[in-house]
Design an enzyme around this catalytic site. Sequence first.
Site, PDB file in Angstrom:
ATOM      1  N   PRO A 232       0.304  -4.781   7.204  1.00 47.63           N
ATOM      2  CA  PRO A 232       0.485  -4.072   8.482  1.00 47.63           C
ATOM      3  C   PRO A 232      -0.254  -4.652   9.675  1.00 47.63           C
ATOM      4  O   PRO A 232      -0.150  -4.136  10.783  1.00 47.63           O
ATOM      5  CB  PRO A 232      -0.048  -2.672   8.155  1.00 47.63           C
ATOM      6  CG  PRO A 232      -1.106  -2.911   7.142  1.00 47.63           C
ATOM      7  CD  PRO A 232      -0.589  -4.048   6.280  1.00 47.63           C
ATOM      8  N   CYS A 347      -4.547  -9.597  -3.759  1.00 45.31           N
ATOM      9  CA  CYS A 347      -5.356  -8.468  -4.230  1.00 45.31           C
ATOM     10  C   CYS A 347      -5.082  -8.216  -5.717  1.00 45.31           C
ATOM     11  O   CYS A 347      -4.752  -7.113  -6.135  1.00 45.31           O
ATOM     12  CB  CYS A 347      -5.108  -7.208  -3.410  1.00 45.31           C
ATOM     13  SG  CYS A 347      -3.390  -6.673  -3.291  1.00 45.31           S
TER      14      CYS A 347
END
Length: 401
Positions: A232, A347
Amino acid sequence: MEEILREIYSALDDVLRKGAYINIVFNGEFEHRSQVTFVVKGTVEHYFELTYALETLAPRGVKPALKTLMLGAMFMLKYGSVPDYALVNGVVALAGKMFGQGVKGFVNAVLKKFKTLPPPVGIKKEEADLNAPEFIIRALERDGFDPAAVLRPPVNDNVHFRLGRKGKQDDINDLKGLTPSEAGGWFSKPDPRLKKLNADGAITFISPSSMECVNAFGDIKGKRYLDLCAAPGGKAVYAAEKGAVVTAADIYPHRVDLIKAYARRMGLRLEACANDATKIKNEWINAFDCVATDVPCMGLGVISYRPDTTINKRPGDIESIVGVQKAILNTACKYVAPGGKLVYSTCSVLKAETEEVIKAFLQHNGDFSILSYKNNTEYGRLIMPDGMWDGFFVCLMEKDK
C-alpha cells in the site's frame, strides 16, 4: 443476537470464503466492532482446530457458506461468554433464515455435540496446535526452524511507527513505553492519539522490518528509486521521505490508488503507476539507481497480525509463489543502472522463498553480487518474528559498473 451474528458472519465470510485479508476487513465499519473482532480473529486463529471438529462431526461435508457460520459459532461456544443455549438457538434460527429451514436440525445437532468432542490426536493435533497445514509445518522443520517460533510468535501489544515530515518529537514524547527502534522508528504502547496522528500524516504505522528494506540501500538522497511491488505504499513513501526520486508501481490500479493516498497523507510526492512486475518495461531498463522488490510470498513472517495467512493454503502454493518471486527478481534486475543496487525482500522465512531464490538468481546473473547489510546468512539478513519485528528476509545486491 441475530444482528450481531449476521455482522460476524459477513466479516468472517469475507476472510474464510472470499479471501479478504483479515487486517483489511477490520478496517471496515462495524456496529458491533468488539464482538466482530473477537470472533473473527479468534475463529481464524483456531481455524484448524475448529475445522477438525466440524469435519469429524459432519464427515459428509458442509457447504462453504454454512461452514463459515458454524466455525464462528463453534469458536463462540468454546471461547466466548454467551450462554450455550442462547448462542445455539440464535445460530440455528439464523441458519434457517439464511440457508433454509432444512438445515436447522443439522446445525443444532452438530453444535450440541461439539463441546463433548475429544481433542484431535497425531497430525491433526499438530495442525490444531500450530494453526497451520502439515506441509507448512514440515517445510519449516526441513529448513531448521522451530515451527512454533514462526507460527505462534510471541504476542506483544506494542505498536511501531515512524515520524513523518508533519510530525514533531513533542507529539509523541509522553507516550507510554516509548522506545526507539533499530530501524529508526518508535515502539510504544497503543494510544488513542496515535490514530489521529496517523490520519494527519504526523506519524505512520510501519513495521521496523519494512523500514529495514529501505534502510538497506543506505543514502538514497537524490537517487532514482523504483519500488516494483509498492502497495500500500509504506516503503515507497519512506524512500521518498529519505530524499529519493521515487517511482512506485503495483499490478492493480486500485492498489496504485492506495499508494497515492498514502503519499498525500504524508505530504510527499512520488510517481505511482500500474505495472506487471513480471514483464519487462523497456523504458525502465538501466534507469534506476535503486530497485526494491518486496515480493508476494507465503507470509509466514507476519502471522502475528495476519493469522489468516495459513488458511486455504495447498502444498503446491510454495512452488507457485516461488515462480512469481523469481520472475519479478529477474525482471527487476534489468532496471538497475550499472553500479546500482537491488533489494530482494519478503515477509517469509522459508528457504525456498529466500536464500534459494537468491542462489538461483546469482547463478544466472553474474553481474550482481551480494553486499552486506546486517547479514546473518550467506545470502542476506533473516529477521525472525519475535513480537516486535515481523519475520523478514532482506538481500542487498549491487550491479557491476
